[in-house]
Write an enzyme that holds these catalytic residues in place. Structure first.
Site, PDB file in Angstrom:
ATOM      1  N   GLY A  40       0.784  -1.240   0.000  1.00  0.00           N
ATOM      2  CA  GLY A  40       0.000   0.000   0.000  1.00  0.00           C
ATOM      3  C   GLY A  40       0.813   1.285   0.000  1.00  0.00           C
ATOM      4  O   GLY A  40       0.377   2.296  -0.554  1.00  0.00           O
ATOM      5  N   LYS A  74      -8.267   6.722   9.710  1.00  0.00           N
ATOM      6  CA  LYS A  74      -9.731   6.733   9.800  1.00  0.00           C
ATOM      7  C   LYS A  74     -10.163   7.352  11.115  1.00  0.00           C
ATOM      8  O   LYS A  74      -9.431   7.310  12.100  1.00  0.00           O
ATOM      9  CB  LYS A  74     -10.273   5.316   9.622  1.00  0.00           C
ATOM     10  N   ASP A 103      -5.797  -0.815  -2.178  1.00  0.00           N
ATOM     11  CA  ASP A 103      -6.406  -1.767  -3.112  1.00  0.00           C
ATOM     12  C   ASP A 103      -7.725  -2.340  -2.617  1.00  0.00           C
ATOM     13  O   ASP A 103      -8.052  -2.282  -1.427  1.00  0.00           O
ATOM     14  CB  ASP A 103      -5.448  -2.937  -3.337  1.00  0.00           C
ATOM     15  N   ASP A 118      -5.565   2.260  10.297  1.00  0.00           N
ATOM     16  CA  ASP A 118      -6.975   1.949  10.561  1.00  0.00           C
ATOM     17  C   ASP A 118      -7.095   1.468  12.001  1.00  0.00           C
ATOM     18  O   ASP A 118      -7.263   2.291  12.911  1.00  0.00           O
ATOM     19  CB  ASP A 118      -7.447   0.909   9.532  1.00  0.00           C
ATOM     20  N   ASP A 156       0.280   3.577   3.993  1.00  0.00           N
ATOM     21  CA  ASP A 156      -0.795   4.290   3.308  1.00  0.00           C
ATOM     22  C   ASP A 156      -1.860   4.757   4.288  1.00  0.00           C
ATOM     23  O   ASP A 156      -2.292   5.906   4.253  1.00  0.00           O
ATOM     24  CB  ASP A 156      -1.410   3.402   2.204  1.00  0.00           C
ATOM     25  N   PHE A 207     -14.360   2.493   3.319  1.00  0.00           N
ATOM     26  CA  PHE A 207     -13.328   1.745   2.609  1.00  0.00           C
ATOM     27  C   PHE A 207     -12.789   2.600   1.461  1.00  0.00           C
ATOM     28  O   PHE A 207     -13.535   3.236   0.726  1.00  0.00           O
ATOM     29  CB  PHE A 207     -13.862   0.412   2.083  1.00  0.00           C
ATOM     30  N   ARG A 213      -4.826   0.008  -7.208  1.00  0.00           N
ATOM     31  CA  ARG A 213      -3.715   0.707  -6.557  1.00  0.00           C
ATOM     32  C   ARG A 213      -3.175   1.819  -7.439  1.00  0.00           C
ATOM     33  O   ARG A 213      -2.642   2.819  -6.950  1.00  0.00           O
ATOM     34  CB  ARG A 213      -2.556  -0.265  -6.261  1.00  0.00           C
TER      35      ARG A 213
HETATM   36  P1  IMP Z   1      -4.653  -1.618  10.325  1.00  0.00           P
HETATM   37  O1  IMP Z   1      -3.682  -2.722  10.627  1.00  0.00           O
HETATM   38  O2  IMP Z   1      -6.056  -1.972  10.712  1.00  0.00           O
HETATM   39  O3  IMP Z   1      -4.242  -0.274  10.872  1.00  0.00           O
HETATM   40  O4  IMP Z   1      -4.737  -1.514   8.760  1.00  0.00           O
HETATM   41  C1  IMP Z   1      -3.718  -1.011   8.046  1.00  0.00           C
HETATM   42  C2  IMP Z   1      -3.579  -1.713   6.720  1.00  0.00           C
HETATM   43  O5  IMP Z   1      -4.800  -2.228   6.213  1.00  0.00           O
HETATM   44  C3  IMP Z   1      -3.092  -0.680   5.755  1.00  0.00           C
HETATM   45  O6  IMP Z   1      -1.700  -0.840   5.568  1.00  0.00           O
HETATM   46  C4  IMP Z   1      -3.865  -0.948   4.493  1.00  0.00           C
HETATM   47  O7  IMP Z   1      -3.055  -1.663   3.590  1.00  0.00           O
HETATM   48  C5  IMP Z   1      -5.048  -1.791   4.887  1.00  0.00           C
HETATM   49  N1  IMP Z   1      -6.295  -0.964   4.876  1.00  0.00           N
HETATM   50  C6  IMP Z   1      -6.912  -0.390   5.918  1.00  0.00           C
HETATM   51  N2  IMP Z   1      -7.999   0.288   5.548  1.00  0.00           N
HETATM   52  C7  IMP Z   1      -8.069   0.144   4.207  1.00  0.00           C
HETATM   53  C8  IMP Z   1      -8.980   0.661   3.212  1.00  0.00           C
HETATM   54  O8  IMP Z   1      -9.947   1.380   3.480  1.00  0.00           O
HETATM   55  N3  IMP Z   1      -8.694   0.306   1.918  1.00  0.00           N
HETATM   56  C9  IMP Z   1      -7.636  -0.485   1.563  1.00  0.00           C
HETATM   57  N4  IMP Z   1      -6.762  -0.961   2.460  1.00  0.00           N
HETATM   58  C10 IMP Z   1      -6.970  -0.651   3.778  1.00  0.00           C
HETATM   59 MG    MG Z   2      -1.007  -1.756   3.713  1.00  0.00          MG
END
Ligand code: IMP
Ligand code: MG
Length: 175
Positions: free
Chosen positions: A43, A129, A157, A101, A98, A150, A163
């Site tokens: 990402g 977010k 992606d 979340d 990127d 999302f 992407r």
């Molecule tokens: P986390 O581990 O929940 O913080 O998520 C982080 C990873 O999940 C990021 O590096 C993104 O690659 C993927 N991700 C989180 N939200 C989205 C989204 O809305 N679209 C696409 N990829 C996401």
């Molecule tokens: Mg990622």
């Protein structure tokens, strides 16, 4: 080319301007010592490229490859698909991703890099977010705080697709 149900959230100019601001903030805060920027693939690909060029600093570049999502839902466990090339012991490290979340990916990467002996570990993300993170990531540099939708484009992606889009698109709420 843009999948149905997505609308543009951030255009190229907005993204580019904000990356310049993030580069200024990082340049001001980084110490004059060996530095490695670690991008989280896939990402962070485009954000890492644009940020590093805007930064104009002599830093090493490395990558971690992590998989965490399948489609638009979270899969649960993280997998380290490939590790670093360079030794980051005693380096100041900046993780580039990127989107932040839940914080699971970044907190995993912070621990991983600290265990490799990194001196300091900062995080910079283009997006975060609005919702409360489940895992603690302390004081990340954040490009934009966005609604809990999302997102695709500019590295993000949906099942490996979209992407390449140069703008960022959000999935519309299902009413
Ligand atoms: P986390 O581990 O929940 O913080 O998520 C982080 C990873 O999940 C990021 O590096 C993104 O690659 C993927 N991700 C989180 N939200 C989205 C989204 O809305 N679209 C696409 N990829 C996401
Ligand atoms: Mg990622």
């Amino acid at each position: 080319m843009i999948p149905e149900g997505f609308t543009c959230l951030l255009n190229r100019e907005e993204i580019s301007r904000r990356i310049d601001e993030l580069a200024v903030a990082l340049r001001a805060d980084l110490e004059d010592k060996p530095t490695t920027f670690v991008g989280i693939l896939d990402g962070a690909l485009f954000f890492m490229t644009d940020l590093i060029r805007a930064l104009k600093l002599d830093v090493k570049i490395d990558f971690l490859r992590i998989s965490s999502y399948h489609g638009s839902t979270q899969s649960g466990d993280l997998k380290l698909l490939s590790g670093l090339t360079w030794n980051v012991a005693d380096h100041q490290v900046v993780i580039v991703d990127d989107i932040l979340d839940t914080g699971k990916t970044l907190s995993f990467c912070i621990d991983y890099l600290k265990n490799l002996g990194a001196d300091t570990v900062r995080c910079v993300v283009l997006l975060t977010k609005e919702r409360q993170q489940e895992y603690v990531v302390t004081d990340p540099y954040v490009g934009f705080t966005i609604p809990d939708q999302f997102i695709i484009g500019y590295g993000l992606d949906l099942d490996g697709r979209y992407r390449h889009l140069t703008e960022i698109y959000a999935m519309e709420e299902v009413k």
